[in-house]
Design an enzyme around this catalytic site. Structure first.
Site, PDB file in Angstrom:
ATOM      1  NE  ARG A  68      -6.406   1.317  11.934  1.00  0.00           N
ATOM      2  CZ  ARG A  68      -5.273   1.118  11.269  1.00  0.00           C
ATOM      3  NH1 ARG A  68      -4.491   2.142  10.977  1.00  0.00           N
ATOM      4  NH2 ARG A  68      -4.899  -0.083  10.878  1.00  0.00           N
TER       5      ARG A  68
ATOM      6  CE  LYS B 274      -0.398   0.020   5.052  1.00  0.00           C
ATOM      7  NZ  LYS B 274      -1.307   0.088   6.214  1.00  0.00           N
TER       8      LYS B 274
ATOM      9  CE1 TYR C 202       9.953  32.363  -1.118  1.00  0.00           C
ATOM     10  CE2 TYR C 202      10.403  30.013  -0.913  1.00  0.00           C
ATOM     11  CZ  TYR C 202       9.994  31.098  -1.667  1.00  0.00           C
ATOM     12  OH  TYR C 202       9.620  30.915  -2.975  1.00  0.00           O
TER      13      TYR C 202
ATOM     14  CG  MET D  38       6.864  23.476  -4.037  1.00  0.00           C
ATOM     15  SD  MET D  38       5.629  24.286  -5.076  1.00  0.00           S
ATOM     16  CE  MET D  38       4.612  25.094  -3.828  1.00  0.00           C
TER      17      MET D  38
END
Length: 368
Positions: free
Chosen positions: A134, A40, A263, A310
């Site tokens: 769950r 998965k 940044y 990014m």
């Protein structure tokens, strides 16, 4: 998603390591216990199709996925006759699609079974919530009712029953034993034992081989990663990590005292120093929290400085390097190594998340 084959950032997957981890696990399993490869989440970031092929070559008898789309991708890739189980919830309207493709589904609600329109028999695995909280039924009454409903419809087959342990990766076993006892109570309440009874994930299969039942679900450790740091020294064999992440320096420059990078100008040089820009960022899975961590250049540690962008990241170099020099983010370099566990510890998370975050924009290269 577009894969960046024309950018010098890549993942290497050691297929031999995956095969070795599977073989070592199989060697400690009873002969009548199957190993299912859990692929998965793009095989925990390793690449679902190639990992599935490798696992099958190594002797895996089937596959576990999280969603129906992953199962269909395996079928489309040529795994036509292999056992595939969807561990997550599947929409009722997609039951027929699963049935036609001979894909086994997890069921945990009786009402889900009502008024199904099927063109082929549907294989069902009943999920028991023994303490994970769950998905899953929780009582003997629920189990018996679902068994009765399935038996009344010749298009439904109760192929399996299973549960998932919440604390199998811990050395303290009391909660694990409570879960196992609850599961066994529900299992023995059924009139007919399904073909597959399975409870063991990687941690349970490594530490509690006696509860293998008919199959184990071999996930994180197939990729050479430890289910938890707590049990790392208690494993029956050494796990071989399969994934390495590399990039190259695309710009090398010297900063003067007072120069800032990235940044927010959160990092400012206090002396003359060399830095390099790497073509990888949080869009690839190298999230902003990696700032302050380190990579390897020529076998030496180099810190990540400023904010991760990014698509780009900046590192401080121990000295001047040539543009194009290789950088190791996860893996070995000249006798030193950075592991997924190292990254997980710094990020205050688990190794599962570290590799799962690495998305398909980064190309995978399969070795051996």
């Amino acid at each position: 998603m577009v894969t960046g084959w024309h950018r010098p950032t890549w993942i290497e997957i050691d297929r031999a390591a995956i095969r070795e981890n599977i073989k070592n696990e199989q060697n400690k399993l009873p002969e009548n216990v199957d190993l299912w490869a859990v692929v998965k989440a793009n095989a925990y970031g390793h690449g679902i199709i190639e990992v599935a092929r490798t696992a099958k070559e190594a002797g895996a008898k089937g596959f576990c996925v999280a969603i129906l789309d992953e199962a269909l991708a395996l079928r489309e890739a040529g795994f036509q006759d292999d056992f595939i189980l969807v561990l997550g919830a599947t929409r009722k309207e997609d039951a027929n699609l699963a049935a036609k493709n001979h894909i086994s589904l997890t069921v945990f609600r009786e009402d889900w079974l009502e008024d199904l329109t099927l063109e082929a028999p549907l294989r069902i695995h009943l999920k028991v919530d023994s303490g994970m909280g769950r998905l899953g039924i929780r009582t003997v009454e629920e189990a018996r009712q679902i068994e009765t409903t399935i038996a009344s419809d010749n298009q439904l087959q109760l192929e399996g029953i299973y549960t998932h342990f919440a604390t199998a990766d811990q050395l303290e076993t009391s909660y694990f034993e409570q879960q196992l006892a609850k599961f066994q109570t529900i299992l023995t309440s059924l009139k007919n034992r399904p073909t597959y009874v399975h409870t063991a994930n990687s941690a349970a299969s490594l530490l509690q081989p006696q509860i293998g039942f008919d199959a184990i679900r071999f996930g994180i450790s197939m990729y050479g990663l430890t289910p938890s740091t707590e049990i790392k020294t208690s494993l029956p064999f050494e796990l071989k990590p399969a994934l390495a992440l590399y990039t190259e320096m695309v710009h090398v420059k010297e900063l003067a005292p007072g120069d800032s990078v990235s940044y927010g100008a959160t990092y400012t040089a206090t002396e003359r120093e060399w830095v390099a820009t790497l073509p990888i960022g949080y869009a690839d899975g190298l999230i902003r929290h990696y700032s302050g961590f380190h990579v390897l250049v020529g076998g030496e540690l180099a810190p990540i400085i400023g904010r991760v962008c990014m698509d780009q990241t900046i590192i401080k170099l121990p000295r001047e390097f040539q543009t194009g020099s290789k950088v190791t983010i996860i893996g070995e370099d000249n006798g030193n190594a950075i592991t997924a566990d190292d990254a997980a510890q710094y990020l205050d998370t688990i190794n599962y998340e570290v590799t799962c975050l690495l998305n398909e924009r980064i190309p995978r290269k399969y070795l051996h």
